[in-house]
Design a protein around this motif. Sequence first.
Motif, PDB file in Angstrom:
ATOM      1  N   LEU A 129       4.612  -4.185  11.922  1.00  0.00           N
ATOM      2  CA  LEU A 129       3.376  -4.938  11.576  1.00  0.00           C
ATOM      3  C   LEU A 129       2.852  -4.613  10.216  1.00  0.00           C
ATOM      4  N   ILE A 130       2.851  -3.033  10.019  1.00  0.00           N
ATOM      5  CA  ILE A 130       2.174  -2.718   8.738  1.00  0.00           C
ATOM      6  C   ILE A 130       3.238  -3.167   7.419  1.00  0.00           C
ATOM      7  N   ARG A 131       4.524  -2.977   7.693  1.00  0.00           N
ATOM      8  CA  ARG A 131       5.368  -3.552   6.691  1.00  0.00           C
ATOM      9  C   ARG A 131       5.108  -4.846   6.258  1.00  0.00           C
ATOM     10  N   SER A 132       5.169  -5.562   7.401  1.00  0.00           N
ATOM     11  CA  SER A 132       5.017  -7.189   7.264  1.00  0.00           C
ATOM     12  C   SER A 132       3.937  -7.507   6.489  1.00  0.00           C
ATOM     13  N   ASP A 133       2.562  -6.852   6.826  1.00  0.00           N
ATOM     14  CA  ASP A 133       1.510  -7.278   5.839  1.00  0.00           C
ATOM     15  C   ASP A 133       1.512  -6.878   4.813  1.00  0.00           C
ATOM     16  N   LEU A 134       2.025  -5.398   4.478  1.00  0.00           N
ATOM     17  CA  LEU A 134       2.042  -4.963   3.287  1.00  0.00           C
ATOM     18  C   LEU A 134       2.908  -5.769   2.325  1.00  0.00           C
ATOM     19  N   GLU A 135       4.286  -5.999   2.678  1.00  0.00           N
ATOM     20  CA  GLU A 135       4.972  -6.768   1.939  1.00  0.00           C
ATOM     21  C   GLU A 135       4.566  -8.203   1.488  1.00  0.00           C
ATOM     22  N   SER A 136       3.930  -8.830   2.630  1.00  0.00           N
ATOM     23  CA  SER A 136       3.461 -10.228   2.535  1.00  0.00           C
ATOM     24  C   SER A 136       2.251 -10.409   1.201  1.00  0.00           C
ATOM     25  N   LEU A 137       1.161  -9.516   1.450  1.00  0.00           N
ATOM     26  CA  LEU A 137       0.182  -9.378   0.769  1.00  0.00           C
ATOM     27  C   LEU A 137       0.556  -8.880  -0.967  1.00  0.00           C
ATOM     28  N   ALA A 138       1.684  -8.017  -1.062  1.00  0.00           N
ATOM     29  CA  ALA A 138       1.985  -7.689  -2.184  1.00  0.00           C
ATOM     30  C   ALA A 138       2.833  -8.816  -3.052  1.00  0.00           C
ATOM     31  N   ARG A 139       3.497  -9.475  -2.228  1.00  0.00           N
ATOM     32  CA  ARG A 139       4.289 -10.425  -2.645  1.00  0.00           C
ATOM     33  C   ARG A 139       3.787 -11.654  -3.313  1.00  0.00           C
ATOM     34  N   HIS A 140       2.557 -11.764  -2.394  1.00  0.00           N
ATOM     35  CA  HIS A 140       1.697 -13.184  -3.126  1.00  0.00           C
ATOM     36  C   HIS A 140       0.521 -12.592  -4.025  1.00  0.00           C
ATOM     37  N   ARG A 141       0.748 -11.260  -4.319  1.00  0.00           N
ATOM     38  CA  ARG A 141      -0.260 -10.692  -5.460  1.00  0.00           C
ATOM     39  C   ARG A 141      -1.937 -10.673  -4.909  1.00  0.00           C
ATOM     40  N   ALA A 142      -1.868 -10.713  -3.634  1.00  0.00           N
ATOM     41  CA  ALA A 142      -3.261 -10.658  -2.967  1.00  0.00           C
ATOM     42  C   ALA A 142      -3.886  -9.330  -3.110  1.00  0.00           C
ATOM     43  N   ILE A 143      -3.065  -8.213  -3.407  1.00  0.00           N
ATOM     44  CA  ILE A 143      -3.389  -6.808  -3.516  1.00  0.00           C
ATOM     45  C   ILE A 143      -2.951  -6.422  -4.692  1.00  0.00           C
ATOM     46  N   SER A 144      -3.839  -5.452  -5.231  1.00  0.00           N
ATOM     47  CA  SER A 144      -2.918  -4.445  -6.375  1.00  0.00           C
ATOM     48  C   SER A 144      -2.724  -3.048  -5.888  1.00  0.00           C
ATOM     49  N   ASP A 145      -3.717  -2.732  -5.070  1.00  0.00           N
ATOM     50  CA  ASP A 145      -3.717  -1.276  -4.339  1.00  0.00           C
ATOM     51  C   ASP A 145      -3.697  -1.491  -2.806  1.00  0.00           C
ATOM     52  N   ALA A 146      -2.968  -0.408  -2.180  1.00  0.00           N
ATOM     53  CA  ALA A 146      -2.975  -0.522  -0.864  1.00  0.00           C
ATOM     54  C   ALA A 146      -3.519   1.177  -0.349  1.00  0.00           C
ATOM     55  N   ALA A 147      -4.485   1.299   0.396  1.00  0.00           N
ATOM     56  CA  ALA A 147      -4.702   2.664   0.872  1.00  0.00           C
ATOM     57  C   ALA A 147      -4.097   2.733   2.364  1.00  0.00           C
ATOM     58  N   LEU A 148      -3.170   3.615   2.549  1.00  0.00           N
ATOM     59  CA  LEU A 148      -2.325   3.515   3.912  1.00  0.00           C
ATOM     60  C   LEU A 148      -2.822   4.915   4.619  1.00  0.00           C
ATOM     61  N   ILE A 149      -3.565   4.806   5.615  1.00  0.00           N
ATOM     62  CA  ILE A 149      -3.763   5.777   6.755  1.00  0.00           C
ATOM     63  C   ILE A 149      -2.608   5.846   7.647  1.00  0.00           C
ATOM     64  N   GLY A 150      -1.799   6.931   7.413  1.00  0.00           N
ATOM     65  CA  GLY A 150      -0.842   6.965   8.636  1.00  0.00           C
ATOM     66  C   GLY A 150       0.136   8.113   8.069  1.00  0.00           C
ATOM     67  N   GLY A 151       1.446   8.520   9.046  1.00  0.00           N
ATOM     68  CA  GLY A 151       1.868   9.743   8.789  1.00  0.00           C
ATOM     69  C   GLY A 151       3.437   9.510   9.348  1.00  0.00           C
ATOM     70  N   ASP A 152       3.737   8.372   9.873  1.00  0.00           N
ATOM     71  CA  ASP A 152       5.017   8.088  10.307  1.00  0.00           C
ATOM     72  C   ASP A 152       6.159   8.064   9.296  1.00  0.00           C
ATOM     73  N   GLU A 153       7.228   8.519   9.223  1.00  0.00           N
ATOM     74  CA  GLU A 153       8.306   8.393   8.351  1.00  0.00           C
ATOM     75  C   GLU A 153       8.904   6.727   8.230  1.00  0.00           C
ATOM     76  N   ASP A 154       8.566   6.181   9.559  1.00  0.00           N
ATOM     77  CA  ASP A 154       9.036   4.917   9.472  1.00  0.00           C
ATOM     78  C   ASP A 154       8.234   3.821   8.652  1.00  0.00           C
ATOM     79  N   LEU A 155       7.186   4.379   7.964  1.00  0.00           N
ATOM     80  CA  LEU A 155       6.311   3.593   7.104  1.00  0.00           C
ATOM     81  C   LEU A 155       7.010   3.648   5.644  1.00  0.00           C
ATOM     82  N   VAL A 156       8.033   4.259   5.374  1.00  0.00           N
ATOM     83  CA  VAL A 156       8.517   4.468   4.018  1.00  0.00           C
ATOM     84  C   VAL A 156       9.114   3.367   3.628  1.00  0.00           C
TER      85      VAL A 156
END
Length: 297
Positions: A129-156
């Motif tokens: 879910l995090i990947r989907s939202d991050l990718e979609s928002l970045a692709r549509h230029r909805a965000i320039s910066d993302a503050a990510l609070i997490g620690g799992d390697e899967d978030l890479v």
Amino acid sequence: MNDDLAALSARIDRTNELLQRMLAEVAKTPSTHAIFVDAGYLYAAAGRLVSGTEDRRTFDLDAEGLIEALIDKARTIFADSRLLRVYWYDGARRRIHTAEQQAIAELPDVKVRLGNLNANNQQKGVDSLIRSDLESLARHRAISDAALIGGDEDLVSAVEAAQGYGARVHLWGIEAPDGRNQAEPLLWEVDSQRTFDLDFFKPYVSRRASAVYEAAATRPTREDVRFVGAQIAAKWLAARGREALVELLPGHPYLPGSVDQDLLVEAEGLLQYSLRGQADLRRALRDGFWEHLQTQY
């Protein structure tokens, strides 16, 4: 031939003019940031740091107060940027909101996204879910910066996806009493790192066995709490003056973390009732505080 060159030159000039106008519009467009919270990581790391346990059943997390503190922190770090929203990722049985998750979902500028919770209370599907939202928002230029609070390697993969579309990803972590609580590959991949310490989280985490106040026999009404908020605002204004008020007003409806925490503690003392986890009463408290200040401006 000269006519062809003249036409070509005119088209080039027109193209350059359009590019300049486009660049001027882009320059005027404010940067936008969003905060992405892996709630499983936050509960575990903050609970261990403050109360010595990762078991959610043994401590209370003032999610509303913490979210506002994170928004306030982001406002300071991304000074020339506006907040899109806070994304809160958590797990739930059959993806049905708990009462606590529902209260968080009702907060302004917060979007709750739920993965599944298996029989061992392990989150499933949150990273995707995090990947989907991050990718979609970045692709549509909805965000320039993302503050990510997490620690799992899967978030890479989520970080790489967002960066691939030009967004910068900033990893926010929670101090670990012993060692690290974030995967090294994740630390390597992000654009910047920041760690919040015990003092930052202490106001928002408390062990249930040692609550500051026992539940009152009668829950105060929203109007009671709103009135207390106005009382505290009058006291705050008398102590700090109009200059402090002028500095505070542009942040409406949000309060700086320190002001909000002082407001909460003083209100609980006056009411003799704990407002931790009481999202509707917390909003009434802030409404009363802001309403009084705005009448004095």
